[in-house]
Design an enzyme around this catalytic site. Structure first.
Site, PDB file in Angstrom:
ATOM      1  N   ASP A  77       0.837  -1.197   0.000  1.00  0.00           N
ATOM      2  CA  ASP A  77       0.000   0.000   0.000  1.00  0.00           C
ATOM      3  C   ASP A  77       0.878   1.256   0.000  1.00  0.00           C
ATOM      4  O   ASP A  77       1.947   1.269  -0.613  1.00  0.00           O
ATOM      5  CB  ASP A  77      -0.953  -0.061   1.205  1.00  0.00           C
ATOM      6  CG  ASP A  77      -2.235   0.728   1.005  1.00  0.00           C
ATOM      7  OD1 ASP A  77      -2.242   1.937   1.329  1.00  0.00           O
ATOM      8  OD2 ASP A  77      -3.236   0.141   0.542  1.00  0.00           O
ATOM      9  N   ASP A  78       0.464   2.292   0.663  1.00  0.00           N
ATOM     10  CA  ASP A  78       1.107   3.607   0.623  1.00  0.00           C
ATOM     11  C   ASP A  78       2.491   3.584   1.276  1.00  0.00           C
ATOM     12  O   ASP A  78       2.880   2.638   1.924  1.00  0.00           O
ATOM     13  CB  ASP A  78       0.189   4.601   1.341  1.00  0.00           C
ATOM     14  CG  ASP A  78       0.452   6.051   0.959  1.00  0.00           C
ATOM     15  OD1 ASP A  78       1.367   6.321   0.164  1.00  0.00           O
ATOM     16  OD2 ASP A  78      -0.287   6.924   1.466  1.00  0.00           O
ATOM     17  N   ASP A 197      -5.955   5.292  -4.754  1.00  0.00           N
ATOM     18  CA  ASP A 197      -6.538   5.753  -3.496  1.00  0.00           C
ATOM     19  C   ASP A 197      -6.898   7.232  -3.582  1.00  0.00           C
ATOM     20  O   ASP A 197      -6.336   7.991  -4.379  1.00  0.00           O
ATOM     21  CB  ASP A 197      -5.532   5.527  -2.360  1.00  0.00           C
ATOM     22  CG  ASP A 197      -6.172   5.500  -0.993  1.00  0.00           C
ATOM     23  OD1 ASP A 197      -7.414   5.555  -0.903  1.00  0.00           O
ATOM     24  OD2 ASP A 197      -5.425   5.410   0.003  1.00  0.00           O
ATOM     25  N   ASP A 249     -12.067   3.871   6.244  1.00  0.00           N
ATOM     26  CA  ASP A 249     -11.183   2.803   6.709  1.00  0.00           C
ATOM     27  C   ASP A 249     -11.807   1.991   7.838  1.00  0.00           C
ATOM     28  O   ASP A 249     -12.460   2.539   8.734  1.00  0.00           O
ATOM     29  CB  ASP A 249      -9.863   3.383   7.187  1.00  0.00           C
ATOM     30  CG  ASP A 249      -9.012   3.929   6.049  1.00  0.00           C
ATOM     31  OD1 ASP A 249      -9.415   3.765   4.878  1.00  0.00           O
ATOM     32  OD2 ASP A 249      -7.958   4.516   6.341  1.00  0.00           O
TER      33      ASP A 249
END
Length: 442
Positions: A77-78, A197, A249
């Site tokens: 992910d990030d 995202d 989230d």
């Protein structure tokens, strides 16, 4: 290799489901006929991904046996990119560069490692073009155009790490080619899944551009949208993507570490908020595109922030909704109770049958979801979503969709409950679920 029984059953179901009418055109990239299954780095690894950490989770996914039950994606992910005070640092063509302090071997080598484990590799991006690319006016690969030609500096795109991303004006020559060059780079690195995202209704041009660019690479890349997409745009999300986050989230950000990291990762309020979302988005799910309820926080026992009953309800709701099953936990320290949950092929088959359940009872903390599978059986989930007090949850077979009697199997335990007429009831502890398959006698 012999296929698990859930794959055989789900394939048979999908032969019928895939032919059923849907409320909108599905993505035409031929991917995600079933919801994706795997692991994502955000929940546990959070802001500190490294080459070693991702390799360790990939190895654990394989060696734990979870991969043998269908968990295949390892998604970075990030926080993989390098930042300076002006945002993402870029290469000579305006694309983000890898933070080599975290990933000294580069992303292609990491993807190769994941592939060598027999798994698939997922990656992460946000919309727009970096301020650094515009300031340097980097050329767009394969064209005579430059970053400043396509940037809309009046628009700031969402980026949670480096910030400083401008919008892209897709009416300008070179805009699609910029996204194409970035997608081609990801494909050359071996990316199998891409999460974009921070997108919303305002980013439909970016979503279209990325969907086109990914197809143009010739590599099958599962395309996921995040996060908290608006249901008013559901037909668009379904047309261009393979999954879309239907809410914010699932993490509670209530841990003791920086930015709320560490245990607990989530809590019951963040999970139970998905019951209403699963119901309202139900019609949009189907082969090729899925309502993503966010990460599945099962693997590390009670410390995750949920009781064992709540974790089973968590898995049950995700499966009934046919949500992607992307684990957010630490796979290198799997709890035996949770591993038994995650390797329950009956639960996995419910997720992978390609049908999103409808909510048929919505009475406060008493919730019932039901779906009819292709072979004529019904899967029914009864929940007590309260945090205190047991409750008896009931449903009639006519509410489910048939009358008379049915042979009932408890899908969590696998036990045969016998032939039951007219209705079904279960007294459930707070946070507990009962998941059954009912095969009508007629």
């Amino acid at each position: 290799m012999k296929r698990p029984q859930w794959i055989i059953a789900a394939t048979a179901a999908l032969m019928v489901v895939a032919a059923a009418p849907s409320p909108a055109t599905a993505s035409d990239n031929g991917l995600s006929i079933r919801p994706a299954m795997g692991w994502s780095s955000w929940s546990f690894v959070r802001r500190s991904p490294t080459e070693a950490a991702i390799k360790a989770q990939a190895d654990a996914l394989k060696n734990s046996g979870l991969a043998g039950h269908g968990f295949m994606y390892v998604n970075l992910d990030d926080f993989w990119m390098k930042c300076d005070s002006n945002g993402p640092v870029v290469d000579g063509n305006g694309r983000w560069v890898v933070d080599t302090a975290k990933f000294p071997s580069g992303i292609k080598a990491l993807a190769d490692y994941v592939h060598n484990d027999g798994l698939k590799f997922g990656f992460y991006v946000t919309p727009g073009i970096a301020k650094n690319a515009v300031t340097k006016n980097t050329p767009i690969a394969g064209t005579s155009h430059h970053a400043a030609d396509i940037a809309d500096t009046s628009v700031t795109e969402k980026n949670y790490n480096c910030k400083h991303m401008y919008g892209i004006d897709y009416s300008k020559a070179g805009a699609q080619e910029f996204v194409n060059s970035w997608a081609a780079q990801f494909a050359s690195w071996g990316v199998d899944y891409l999460k974009i995202d921070g997108v919303g209704t305002q980013d439909v041009p970016d979503i279209k551009a990325w969907a086109s660019a990914l197809r143009a690479t010739g590599r099958p890349i599962n395309f996921a949208l995040s996060n908290n997409l608006n249901i008013s745009g559901a037909a668009t999300w379904k047309q261009y993507a393979n999954s879309w986050r239907t809410q914010g989230d699932v993490e509670c950000y209530c841990g003791p570490g920086p930015n709320g990291s560490g245990y607990p990762i989530t809590d019951w309020s963040h999970v139970s908020a998905r019951f209403g979302t699963a119901a309202s988005w139900q019609q949009w799910a189907g082969p090729g595109g899925w309502n993503d309820l966010d990460s599945l926080e099962i693997g590390n026992g009670d410390q995750i922030g949920l009781t064992a009953d709540q974790r089973r309800s968590h898995f049950t709701l995700w499966s009934m909704a046919a949500s992607p099953l992307l684990l957010g936990t630490d796979l290198t320290h799997l709890n035996s109770t949770d591993k038994a949950m995650l390797t329950n092929d009956r639960l996995i088959a419910v997720d992978q049958d390609g049908v999103a359940a409808k909510r048929i009872v919505n009475s406060g903390s008493k919730q019932v979801f039901s779906k009819r599978e292709a072979n004529g059986s019904y899967v029914v989930a009864l929940f007590n979503t309260a945090t205190s007090g047991s409750a008896t949850v009931s449903v009639t077979w006519s509410q489910v969709g048939f009358t008379g009697s049915a042979d009932v199997t408890d899908l969590w335990s696998g036990s045969d409950r016998g032939t039951i007429s007219d209705s079904y009831s279960a007294t459930l502890r707070p946070g507990e679920t009962r998941l059954i398959r009912a095969v009508p006698a007629s």
